[in-house]
Write a protein that holds these residues in place. Structure first.
Motif, PDB file in Angstrom:
ATOM      1  N   LEU A  39      -5.909  -1.355  17.138  1.00 30.73           N
ATOM      2  CA  LEU A  39      -4.864  -1.473  16.120  1.00 30.73           C
ATOM      3  C   LEU A  39      -5.497  -1.772  14.762  1.00 30.73           C
ATOM      4  CD1 LEU A  39      -1.429  -2.941  16.790  1.00 30.73           C
ATOM      5  CD2 LEU A  39      -2.429  -3.108  14.529  1.00 30.73           C
ATOM      6  N   THR A  40      -6.438  -2.696  14.786  1.00 26.98           N
ATOM      7  CA  THR A  40      -7.138  -3.009  13.542  1.00 26.98           C
ATOM      8  C   THR A  40      -7.809  -1.755  12.981  1.00 26.98           C
ATOM      9  OG1 THR A  40      -7.553  -5.214  14.403  1.00 26.98           O
ATOM     10  CG2 THR A  40      -8.879  -4.511  12.534  1.00 26.98           C
ATOM     11  N   ALA A  41      -8.478  -1.026  13.857  1.00 23.58           N
ATOM     12  CA  ALA A  41      -9.193   0.173  13.409  1.00 23.58           C
ATOM     13  C   ALA A  41      -8.234   1.208  12.844  1.00 23.58           C
ATOM     14  CB  ALA A  41      -9.995   0.766  14.566  1.00 23.58           C
ATOM     15  N   ILE A  42      -7.081   1.371  13.489  1.00 20.11           N
ATOM     16  CA  ILE A  42      -6.109   2.362  13.008  1.00 20.11           C
ATOM     17  C   ILE A  42      -5.668   2.012  11.589  1.00 20.11           C
ATOM     18  CG2 ILE A  42      -3.734   3.204  13.279  1.00 20.11           C
ATOM     19  CD1 ILE A  42      -4.077   2.981  16.281  1.00 20.11           C
ATOM     20  N   VAL A  43      -5.379   0.740  11.396  1.00 18.11           N
ATOM     21  CA  VAL A  43      -4.871   0.346  10.083  1.00 18.11           C
ATOM     22  C   VAL A  43      -5.947   0.514   9.018  1.00 18.11           C
ATOM     23  CG1 VAL A  43      -3.872  -1.523   8.746  1.00 18.11           C
ATOM     24  CG2 VAL A  43      -3.181  -1.175  11.108  1.00 18.11           C
ATOM     25  N   ILE A  44      -7.178   0.158   9.383  1.00 18.59           N
ATOM     26  CA  ILE A  44      -8.259   0.339   8.414  1.00 18.59           C
ATOM     27  C   ILE A  44      -8.395   1.820   8.056  1.00 18.59           C
ATOM     28  CG2 ILE A  44     -10.757   0.268   8.167  1.00 18.59           C
ATOM     29  CD1 ILE A  44     -10.742  -2.405   9.603  1.00 18.59           C
TER      30      ILE A  44
ATOM     31  N   VAL B  22       1.855   5.361  11.262  1.00 18.50           N
ATOM     32  CA  VAL B  22       0.737   5.698  10.390  1.00 18.50           C
ATOM     33  C   VAL B  22       0.648   7.209  10.197  1.00 18.50           C
ATOM     34  CG1 VAL B  22      -1.772   5.849  10.369  1.00 18.50           C
ATOM     35  CG2 VAL B  22      -0.677   3.648  10.722  1.00 18.50           C
TER      36      VAL B  22
ATOM     37  N   LEU C 146       0.837  -1.204   0.000  1.00 17.81           N
ATOM     38  CA  LEU C 146       0.000   0.000   0.000  1.00 17.81           C
ATOM     39  C   LEU C 146       0.870   1.251   0.000  1.00 17.81           C
ATOM     40  CD1 LEU C 146      -2.752   1.463   0.266  1.00 17.81           C
ATOM     41  CD2 LEU C 146      -2.375   1.435   2.728  1.00 17.81           C
TER      42      LEU C 146
ATOM     43  N   LEU D 145       0.200  -0.172  19.836  1.00 16.95           N
ATOM     44  CA  LEU D 145      -0.655   0.864  19.280  1.00 16.95           C
ATOM     45  C   LEU D 145       0.122   2.131  19.056  1.00 16.95           C
ATOM     46  CD1 LEU D 145      -4.034   0.628  21.175  1.00 16.95           C
ATOM     47  CD2 LEU D 145      -3.316  -0.330  19.013  1.00 16.95           C
TER      48      LEU D 145
ATOM     49  N   LEU E 201      -3.100  17.852  12.579  1.00 16.51           N
ATOM     50  CA  LEU E 201      -3.758  16.543  12.692  1.00 16.51           C
ATOM     51  C   LEU E 201      -2.736  15.482  13.077  1.00 16.51           C
ATOM     52  CD1 LEU E 201      -6.241  14.689  12.273  1.00 16.51           C
ATOM     53  CD2 LEU E 201      -5.519  14.427   9.912  1.00 16.51           C
TER      54      LEU E 201
ATOM     55  N   PHE F 235      -6.178   4.021   8.168  1.00 16.91           N
ATOM     56  CA  PHE F 235      -5.023   4.391   7.353  1.00 16.91           C
ATOM     57  C   PHE F 235      -5.283   4.087   5.878  1.00 16.91           C
ATOM     58  CE2 PHE F 235      -0.833   2.757   5.688  1.00 16.91           C
ATOM     59  CZ  PHE F 235      -0.325   4.012   5.393  1.00 16.91           C
ATOM     60  N   GLY F 236      -5.745   2.872   5.636  1.00 17.36           N
ATOM     61  CA  GLY F 236      -6.002   2.484   4.251  1.00 17.36           C
ATOM     62  C   GLY F 236      -7.056   3.357   3.612  1.00 17.36           C
ATOM     63  N   VAL F 237      -8.142   3.568   4.333  1.00 12.55           N
ATOM     64  CA  VAL F 237      -9.237   4.332   3.759  1.00 12.55           C
ATOM     65  C   VAL F 237      -8.837   5.796   3.557  1.00 12.55           C
ATOM     66  CG1 VAL F 237     -11.604   5.052   4.073  1.00 12.55           C
ATOM     67  CG2 VAL F 237     -10.931   2.761   4.712  1.00 12.55           C
ATOM     68  N   THR F 238      -8.078   6.321   4.521  1.00 10.55           N
ATOM     69  CA  THR F 238      -7.629   7.704   4.375  1.00 10.55           C
ATOM     70  C   THR F 238      -6.744   7.858   3.144  1.00 10.55           C
ATOM     71  OG1 THR F 238      -7.659   7.894   6.762  1.00 10.55           O
ATOM     72  CG2 THR F 238      -6.541   9.647   5.559  1.00 10.55           C
ATOM     73  N   ALA F 239      -5.856   6.893   2.960  1.00 11.81           N
ATOM     74  CA  ALA F 239      -4.991   6.958   1.778  1.00 11.81           C
ATOM     75  C   ALA F 239      -5.837   6.981   0.519  1.00 11.81           C
ATOM     76  CB  ALA F 239      -4.043   5.759   1.767  1.00 11.81           C
ATOM     77  N   PHE F 240      -6.869   6.148   0.497  1.00 11.67           N
ATOM     78  CA  PHE F 240      -7.747   6.115  -0.664  1.00 11.67           C
ATOM     79  C   PHE F 240      -8.460   7.454  -0.847  1.00 11.67           C
ATOM     80  CE2 PHE F 240     -12.013   5.553  -2.360  1.00 11.67           C
ATOM     81  CZ  PHE F 240     -11.700   5.095  -3.625  1.00 11.67           C
ATOM     82  N   LEU F 241      -8.951   7.984   0.279  1.00 15.90           N
ATOM     83  CA  LEU F 241      -9.678   9.248   0.229  1.00 15.90           C
ATOM     84  C   LEU F 241      -8.776  10.359  -0.318  1.00 15.90           C
ATOM     85  CD1 LEU F 241     -12.476  10.134   0.987  1.00 15.90           C
ATOM     86  CD2 LEU F 241     -11.666  10.684   3.257  1.00 15.90           C
ATOM     87  N   LEU F 242      -7.518  10.313   0.074  1.00 20.41           N
ATOM     88  CA  LEU F 242      -6.591  11.325  -0.420  1.00 20.41           C
ATOM     89  C   LEU F 242      -6.362  11.168  -1.918  1.00 20.41           C
ATOM     90  CD1 LEU F 242      -4.106  11.482   2.545  1.00 20.41           C
ATOM     91  CD2 LEU F 242      -5.613  13.288   1.738  1.00 20.41           C
TER      92      LEU F 242
ATOM     93  N   VAL G 101      -0.538  15.340  -1.850  1.00 18.97           N
ATOM     94  CA  VAL G 101      -1.798  15.818  -2.395  1.00 18.97           C
ATOM     95  C   VAL G 101      -1.878  17.328  -2.276  1.00 18.97           C
ATOM     96  CG1 VAL G 101      -4.282  15.737  -2.141  1.00 18.97           C
ATOM     97  CG2 VAL G 101      -2.941  13.652  -1.913  1.00 18.97           C
TER      98      VAL G 101
ATOM     99  N   ILE H 100      -6.451   3.190  -5.185  1.00 19.58           N
ATOM    100  CA  ILE H 100      -5.503   4.269  -5.459  1.00 19.58           C
ATOM    101  C   ILE H 100      -4.886   4.079  -6.843  1.00 19.58           C
ATOM    102  CG2 ILE H 100      -3.305   5.290  -4.747  1.00 19.58           C
ATOM    103  CD1 ILE H 100      -4.120   4.468  -1.849  1.00 19.58           C
TER     104      ILE H 100
ATOM    105  N   GLY I 132     -10.392  12.299  10.191  1.00 19.93           N
ATOM    106  CA  GLY I 132      -9.236  11.820  10.958  1.00 19.93           C
ATOM    107  C   GLY I 132      -9.415  12.063  12.445  1.00 19.93           C
TER     108      GLY I 132
ATOM    109  N   ALA J 177      -7.908  -0.713  -0.875  1.00 18.69           N
ATOM    110  CA  ALA J 177      -7.524   0.694  -0.949  1.00 18.69           C
ATOM    111  C   ALA J 177      -6.373   0.866  -1.940  1.00 18.69           C
ATOM    112  CB  ALA J 177      -7.124   1.204   0.436  1.00 18.69           C
TER     113      ALA J 177
ATOM    114  N   GLU K 279      -8.785  -6.960   7.625  1.00 19.15           N
ATOM    115  CA  GLU K 279      -8.181  -5.648   7.625  1.00 19.15           C
ATOM    116  C   GLU K 279      -7.189  -5.477   6.477  1.00 19.15           C
ATOM    117  OE1 GLU K 279      -6.265  -5.739  11.239  1.00 19.15           O
ATOM    118  OE2 GLU K 279      -5.166  -3.881  10.961  1.00 19.15           O
TER     119      GLU K 279
ATOM    120  N   VAL L  46      -8.972  -4.809   3.386  1.00 14.01           N
ATOM    121  CA  VAL L  46      -9.305  -3.395   3.233  1.00 14.01           C
ATOM    122  C   VAL L  46      -8.124  -2.652   2.631  1.00 14.01           C
ATOM    123  CG1 VAL L  46      -9.840  -1.266   4.468  1.00 14.01           C
ATOM    124  CG2 VAL L  46     -10.970  -3.396   5.119  1.00 14.01           C
ATOM    125  N   ILE L  47      -6.937  -2.941   3.180  1.00 12.43           N
ATOM    126  CA  ILE L  47      -5.727  -2.282   2.693  1.00 12.43           C
ATOM    127  C   ILE L  47      -5.510  -2.597   1.211  1.00 12.43           C
ATOM    128  CG2 ILE L  47      -3.218  -2.201   2.940  1.00 12.43           C
ATOM    129  CD1 ILE L  47      -4.514  -0.974   5.248  1.00 12.43           C
TER     130      ILE L  47
END
Lengths: 145, 776, 121, 490
Positions: free
Chosen positions: C74-79, B651, A129, B644, B625, C81-88, B662, B752, C33, B748, B741, B744-745
């Motif tokens: 941790l799972t939520a953070i990574v998800i 991240v 990614l 975490l 942010l 991350f992926g979605v934010t990258a896509f959104l960008l 961007v 992209i 975010g 994404a 998860e 999802v990555i």
């Protein structure tokens, strides 16, 4: 803004990147016992790529990568799924963990569980990614007016 | 042959399907295919007739949805016999006629497919002994008739009329469905014959009946729903002759006839059904007098006659039901004849306007004779079937001293005689030359045998059955015992009334000026009273519906993302909050404030978050942010979550970098946009959301009644081969989450790639404007 | 969960909401975010009081923080991350196509709303 | 049994990896994708039969029993949903492949389509609240990518709304999970079912409504649906079709699952019925106001969701059974309707009713495909929509809920009205000049297969309804579900 590969960065990158990659692999392997694992390892490798990018741009990232980012993601997914399904094929069930003890002389005894292979898949997907982002979004950056 | 009736019905649908699949050119074959199932129906009806008339109906159980009370059970009794015979016999006449009526370029095959499908559905209504089964076929007639009315679909008027018809009948149909369900639940069965045998009573039943009436009234064009029927004259004439005289519009009356033996004594029956029937009869007859289009004269005549039948059913006694059914049979014969005659005229002369047609009688005397026979039957002149049936009705009304009904029916019948005359002279008479219109008539070519043959047969049937009413009476009496049809009743009061009716009809026809004056005055009076016309009301309703739809949609669907989000957030959070308050939720004991380090980090996060709000530059907002992220990583450290913290740090680092790419393309500063939501509004929503989150976190805190599952993980982790419990959870205990998860990555990453990879190559295709842009 | 944590999460959500309720895409992404951070705090706090890192052998298991919410976060953070990258990437693409950083209103909706305004001024 | 319940999830996950590896070879991607989708459908059918015969099947993933590990739990409802979803997925996939446009040939399509399938399957099968969140994320991310994968301006704009609303819903879902964990200390749904019973009723009720609303955003109930008609219609036909068929229904599934298993209410919920009624009416009014086929259909998605919520709101076996049946019917019919909409667009170059005319005369096949689906949507017999509607009406009258039943019947009249609008607008009339091309016959065949399936659902209404009734009884008495999940998976 435009990135001009500077000597300092270049030299820095040359020395930092291998270290970062090694650290990331270490973190991946010990993740089961110490803080770390596939995500953190993958992200660390991603940061390594970021450094490469800052030094040499998207083209450099592509050159450094052994395989195409999308293939890497696919490989990671496949590895993760394969380890998950392996248990099922062997009769134990979806995502059942298996284990293989390895004695590697210079690191010490290490148990390569199927969980580690799974985590390696995670690692690959995360790196894929980040590589994708750098090569695609970053590529435009260089050609921007 | 128990399930023969069902198979015959099914054969119609098969026939329709075959017709649709046939090549368009084979017209002759199409006619044969269309006739086949109807011929089978006639044969079947004839074979069954003996037993059925003796009171031994053919029954068969055909299960479909027993859990909902729905079946297609067959009960082929005398009533079904009459309908089946009428549907099939008249249908065959119509099909033959249609073959000559349609121009070679018209899609005869599709017309016949619809017609045959419709016939099957109509037969289904007649033979089905289950409320819901009846409904199934009922709605099928609605759909097929929609397609038939709109058959000439290049005409806007046909499309509008079809819409009107389907909306009106579906409105009634849905009400009826509700009524059926209620009746089903009240009676405990959906089998019609059983319900009628031991009818339920009570409020539910009354409500059910009223809802069912709605269905019957809309289908049978009763006031105030009658207006769709004249509109439906946009259908090709063969379809009108079939649907709007002989078959579909009778479905409502059929349903009432079926229910009457069980429910006519119910308090709601007579007042409603009789009133509606009488009103419809009057309105129809009255308006038939004003029409100049032959087809519309007939259409309003049909409305009137349907009102007549409905009124008789409304009175409900056996003798009335007998009379109603007799009228129904007579009407089917004479009205289909007349429609077919009109079709022939229209086909040959190119017009149906009685102001234009002139001298046709001399040119086409045989066609005129057929028309006269049928019109005389309509007017109730002996020795036609229409006479015998009306006579039976009048006698029954006299017998039962139903004076008001008798009065109204008499007046309307007189008007019927008038419009019958108007029809005959309008179509075939010779008019004095006028400067306004060019008459059409003497030069018209004679129609071919397919155009005059079928009406001649049907018209002749009216004459034969009038002379020998016993044939009809045998079946009608088997279906509704209680009355008798006779050719010559002897000199009695009923005959006197009949003669008076016809005399009055002729008299009215003889004084057109007086009639026109009266019509004008009534119209003026109604206008003064602001009585809305049925047609106007329909238009208004549809218009209103469209306006309401636009208005509601304009308000709810305003296209603005901020508004959507605001509504979503407020709704999603206030409903649970209100539920909590409503359920008497108590404030819990407050947890501790937290350690000093926690407080310090919390305050820092808050300050940075607010700084983000105030940031004017894009990059600043993004870096802030990232700052929030780093400080939250700090919180994670405090909470003993090094994994975490590490993950978040990395991240955030990568995210900020991506943002930077961007943002490199975007202006540095935020453009100030006109807000769709004001600052105060946004702040308000923000406070509600933030307040909810905090409050809910406090309310759910510390109310556990059992220890968390988490404790087990610590014990089991070493067995699973790891000491870092969080990682073991991620890769072993809950590895499925992790697999999801990374999926999802992966998605994404693919996304992209798709979005950005194509920037260079896709440019050209982008130049093709898509529809949304075009509209703008 | 301490009051501080609950309030902090609330503030993050409020700030995120404030940013999301407008049309500049960059601000929306930032707002999302912030909300994601808030959600993560709530999830973490659901585990109870802070504790030692749940790594067996480093401390008394009784003092460990609840590991399950950590794994979930941790799972939520990574998800995210992926979605934010896509959104960008989406923002990037949107800018490349329209040179605008805004979420435009839906055109068809506007048309119907217009219709209403014209008919009922 | 164990394998059978895992495969519906495992197959699409594997397909994601393989199609990604094969991303340079379209033919291979297609083969993998079709094989995986067809395989999943077959497995789903087998699973449904097995579950209906032997009862709930639970798999402890990784060998860790719930609530330690994640359980995949297949009960009748999940299995039925899997079958319906599988059929829709296969039909749309074949349609997409047959389209011969660039949409599917863009290499993103197959991996992401499989991702969507994986998310949907996981959502139906998971017995874990957090995994449900993950499943939603998989499904949603895939849907974001599918909408935008052509990267056109219109798509991108429409997706903004969709993505932002989706992410907000996800954040709320996540805090909801946080609250539940805080209150109970578990995220396993069977475990939650037991533990929530002991939680303060006020908190439980509030949590129940929070989840109802959060899933309601996905399911597109009033007043949370506004995003849907703005984003669906712009996407390519196969994408819109599968969204229409599946995504909102996964939301409905989640509502049904959580409201019956976790937050059962006492008797019918008037507020839920109010929402149901408003959803039906406002949705269908929106459809009436539109002039474009796909937009009309998008509003109908919303309207029809109201019927499902109504069935749940009765909170009786009959009501929930009717709702389940209705969901199955909608998955198929909505998919078909959008495919037909796509055929119209292919045949005439546009979906604007103003610009399409006379398709009946030029392409009668499309008309033949449209009619049964449209009539079914409007709830006319003998089609599947009628069976669903009648079941709902009977259940509603049984529950004494006259008003909402009346509203639902009225809404179905309006549905018919707007279907006639499409029919009269696009199919009737003199054929217009801008008829572009005849759709490939494989597209017609794929659509036709789903039409046949939807007709079959109506004809086989009785066995389906019996199955749905058994499913509904299970839902209202979750003991078996809980026992199977917690009492040993294998």
């Amino acid at each position: 803004m435009r990135f001009r590969p500077s000597l300092l960065l270049d030299v820095g990158a040359r020395s930092m990147v291998p270290t970062l990659v090694l650290v990331s692999l270490y973190v991946l392997v010990v993740g089961h016992d110490e803080p770390g694992g596939g995500f953190i390892g993958g992200l660390l490798a991603g940061v390594a790529l970021l450094v490469v990018f800052l030094a040499g741009g998207a083209a450099q990232v592509s050159r450094v990568l052994p395989i195409d980012p999308l293939t890497m993601v696919g490989a990671g997914m496949s590895v993760a799924v394969a380890t998950s399904v392996a248990g099922m094929v062997l009769g134990a069930g979806l995502l059942d963990a298996g284990k293989l003890e390895l004695d590697l002389a210079w690191i010490g005894k290490i148990s390569v569980g199927s969980t580690l292979v799974f985590d390696a898949g995670v690692y690959l997907v995360v790196v894929g990614l980040v590589a994708m982002v750098l090569t695609r979004l970053g590529a435009r950056e260089e050609t921007a007016p | 042959m128990t399930s023969w009736p069902f198979l015959v019905v099914a054969a119609h649908f098969v026939g329709a399907a075959v017709l649709l699949a046939m090549p368009r050119r084979s017209r002759r074959a199409a006619v044969v295919v269309a006739l086949a199932p109807m011929a089978a129906a006639v044969v079947m009806a004839a074979l069954a007739a003996g037993a059925v008339i003796d009171g031994d109906p053919v029954t068969a159980d055909i299960s479909w949805l027993p859990a909902l009370g729905v079946s297609l059970d067959v009960r082929f009794d005398a009533l079904a016999l009459i309908f089946t015979f009428a549907i099939a016999a008249i249908g065959m006449a119509i099909i033959t006629y249609a073959a000559g009526y349609f121009a070679p370029e018209a899609d005869l095959r599709r017309f016949l497919a619809l017609l045959v499908g419709f016939a099957g559905a109509m037969m289904g209504i007649a033979i089905t002994d289950n409320l819901f089964g009846l409904f199934v076929f009922w709605e099928l007639t609605t759909v097929t008739s929609y397609l038939l009315v709109g058959f000439q679909d290049e005409k806007g008027s046909a499309r509008a009329a079809a819409l009107h018809a389907i909306l009106t009948t579906s409105l009634g149909g849905l009400a009826m469905l509700g009524g059926f369900v209620l009746l089903f639940q009240a009676a405990g069965t959906a089998t019609l014959s059983e319900i009628v045998a031991s009818p339920p009573s009570g409020t539910t039943t009354t409500v059910a009946l009223v809802l069912i009436f709605l269905g019957a009234f809309t289908k049978s064009a009763q006031a105030p729903f009658h207006f769709w029927l004249p509109g439906a004259m946009a259908a090709p004439t063969p379809a009108s002759a079939y649907l709007h005289s002989a078959t579909m519009v009778k479905a409502g009356v059929l349903l009432l006839l079926r229910l009457a033996p069980g429910f006519a004594a119910t308090g709601v029956w007579t007042p409603v059904v009789l009133t509606v029937g009488l009103a419809t009869m009057m309105i129809g007859a009255w308006r038939a007098l004003r029409q100049t289009d032959l087809k519309l004269i007939l259409a309003y005549g049909t409305v009137s006659q349907l009102g007549f039948m409905t009124a008789l059913v409304g009175l409900g006694s056996p003798v009335m039901l007998h009379a109603a059914l007799a009228v129904l049979v007579a009407h089917a014969l004479f009205k289909s004849t007349l429609f077919l005659v009109v079709g022939a005229i229209d086909h040959q002369a190119g017009t149906r306007d009685i102001r234009v047609l002139s001298g046709l009688g001399r040119r086409l005397p045989w066609l005129a004779l057929i028309a006269v026979l049928a019109a005389a039957s309509m007017a109730g002149v002996a020795p036609l079937l229409g006479f015998a049936t009306k006579e039976a009705a009048v006698a029954a009304l006299l017998d039962e001293h139903a004076w008001i009904a008798l009065a109204v029916i008499s007046v309307a019948s007189a008007l019927t005689a008038t419009y019958a005359l108007r029809f005959v002279f309008g179509a075939f008479g010779t008019k004095p030359p006028s400067g306004e219109v060019d008459h059409v008539g003497p030069e018209v070519a004679a129609p071919g045998p397919t155009l005059w043959g079928p009406p001649a047969l049907l018209g002749a049937a009216g004459l034969v059955f009038g002379i020998v009413p016993g044939a009809v009476d045998a079946v009608v009496s088997a279906a509704a015992p209680g009355g008798k049809l006779v050719l010559w009743p002897g000199w009695n009061l009923a005959l006197g009334v009949s003669i008076a009716i016809i005399a009055a009809g002729v008299a009215i026809y003889a004084a057109p000026a007086a009639l026109a004056h009266l019509q004008h005055r009534v119209a003026a009076r109604l206008a003064a009273l602001h009585v809305p016309s049925a047609e106007g009301s329909y238009r208004w309703l549809i218009d209103m519906l469209n306006r309401v739809a636009d208005r509601v949609t304009g308000i709810t669907q305003n296209g603005s993302l901020p508004v959507y989000i605001g509504v979503i957030l407020i709704t999603t959070l206030t409903v649970p909050a209100a539920a909590w308050i409503g359920a008497g939720g108590a404030l819990p004991q407050l947890p501790p404030l937290g350690s000093a380090a926690e407080i310090a980090l919390g305050v820092f996060v808050a300050v940075v978050a607010i700084a983000v709000l105030r940031a004017k530059r894009r990059l600043a907002a993004v870096i802030l942010l990232g700052g929030v992220g780093y400080s939250i990583a700090g919180v994670f450290v405090l909470f003993g979550a090094p994994d975490l913290a590490l993950t978040l740090l990395l991240v955030e680092t990568v995210t900020v970098a991506v943002f930077a790419f961007v943002l490199g393309r975007l202006p540095r500063r935020f453009e100030e946009q006109p807000w769709r939501l004001g600052r105060a509004m946004r702040a308000g929503v923000a406070l509600v959301v933030g307040g909810f989150v905090t409050a809910a976190a406090l309310v759910t805190n510390g109310i556990r009644t059992a220890p968390p599952v988490a404790d087990v993980y610590v014990e089991l982790a070493p067995d699973a081969g790891g000491r870092n419990v969080v990682n073991v959870i991620l890769t072993d205990f809950r590895a499925l989450d992790t697999l999801g998860e990374i999926t999802v990555i992966a998605a994404a990453a693919v996304g992209i790639g798709a979005l950005v990879m194509r920037t260079r190559t896709q440019r050209r295709t982008d130049d093709v404007p898509d529809t949304a842009r075009e509209a703008a | 969960m301490s009051i501080t944590l609950a309030v902090t999460a609330g503030i993050l959500f409020a700030a995120g909401t404030y940013l999301v309720l407008q049309r500049l895409l960059t601000r929306i992404v930032v707002g999302l975010g912030l909300m994601a951070h808030g959600a993560n705090l709530i999830l973490l706090g659901a585990g109870g009081e802070p504790g030692a890192p749940p790594i067996v052998g480093t401390a008394d298991p009784a003092t460990f923080g609840d590991p399950l919410p950590q794994a979930l976060v941790l799972t939520a953070i990574v998800i995210t991350f992926g979605v934010t990258a896509f959104l960008l990437a989406l923002a990037y693409r949107s800018w490349a196509l329209t040179a605008e950083d805004t979420v435009e209103d839906d055109i068809e909706d506007r048309r119907i709303a217009e219709l209403r305004r014209r008919e009922h001024p | 049994m164990n394998v059978l319940a895992s495969l519906p999830v495992a197959i699409p996950f594997a397909a994601v990896g393989l199609t990604l590896l094969a991303w340079r070879r379209l033919a291979l991607q297609r083969a993998i994708s079709i094989a995986a989708t067809a395989g999943s459908l077959g497995v789903a059918v087998a699973l449904l039969i097995a579950v209906d015969t032997d009862g709930v099947a639970a798999v402890a993933v990784g060998g860790w029993e719930a609530p330690i590990g994640i359980a995949l739990v297949a009960d009748r409802l999940s299995a039925l949903m899997l079958v319906a979803a599988g059929a829709a997925l296969l039909g749309v996939l074949v349609f997409a492949v047959a389209q011969r446009d660039t949409d599917e040939a863009l290499r993103a399509f197959h991996p992401v389509y499989q991702t969507l399938a994986a998310g949907v399957a996981l959502a139906f099968l998971t017995g874990d609240l957090f995994t449900l969140f993950v499943a939603f994320e998989i499904m949603l991310t895939a849907s974001y990518v599918l909408i935008t994968h052509r990267a056109r301006a219109g798509d991108v704009r429409a997706t903004m709304t969709y993505v932002v609303v989706g992410l907000i819903a996800s954040a709320l879902f996540l805090v909801g999970v946080g609250f539940v964990y805080a209150a109970t200390g578990t995220v396993n749904m069977a475990d939650l079912s037991l533990r929530l019973a002991d939680v303060d009723p006020a908190v439980r009720t509030a949590l129940g409504w929070l989840f109802f609303m959060v899933f309601g955003i996905k399911a597109a109930i009033f007043p949370l649906f506004f995003w849907l008609p703005d984003s669906y219609p712009t996407a390519p036909t196969p994408v819109t079709a599968i969204f229409a068929g599946l995504l909102t229904k996964v939301g409905v599934y989640a509502i049904i699952r959580t409201q019956t298993l976790l937050f059962p209410v006492e008797g019918a919920s008037t507020f839920m019925l109010l929402i149901a009624g408003l959803t039906m009416v406002v949705g269908v009014l929106g459809a009436i106001a539109q002039g474009d086929i796909k937009r009309i259909l998008s509003f109908h998605i919303v309207s029809q969701i109201g019927y499902m919520i109504m069935g749940l709101g009765f909170f009786t076996v009959a009501g929930i059974a009717a709702a389940v049946l209705f969901v199955v019917h909608q998955i198929v019919v909505k998919t078909v309707m959008f495919l037909v909409g796509g055929l119209v667009e292919t045949a005439s170059g546009t979906g604007r009713l103003r610009d399409v005319d006379g398709l009946l005369h030029r392409f009668p096949v499309i008309a033949v495909l449209f009619l049964p689906a449209a009539l079914s949507l409007a709830g006319l017999p003998p089609f599947s929509g009628f069976v669903g509607k009648l079941a709902l009406v009977e259940a509603g009258f049984d529950a004494g809920r006259w008003v909402v039943v009346g509203v639902s019947l009225f809404a179905s009249l309006l549905t018919l009205f707007s279907m006639t609008k499409i029919w009269a607008g696009a199919f009737w009339g003199a054929p217009s000049a801008n008829l572009v091309r005849r759709p490939p016959s494989t597209m017609l065949a794929a659509t036709g297969a789903l039409v046949v399936l939807s007709v079959a659902i109506g004809i086989a209404g009785q066995p389906l309804l019996e199955l749905a009734t058994r499913a509904a009884s299970d839902l209202l008495d979750p003991a078996a579900y809980v026992a199977a999940t917690l009492g040993g998976g294998a």
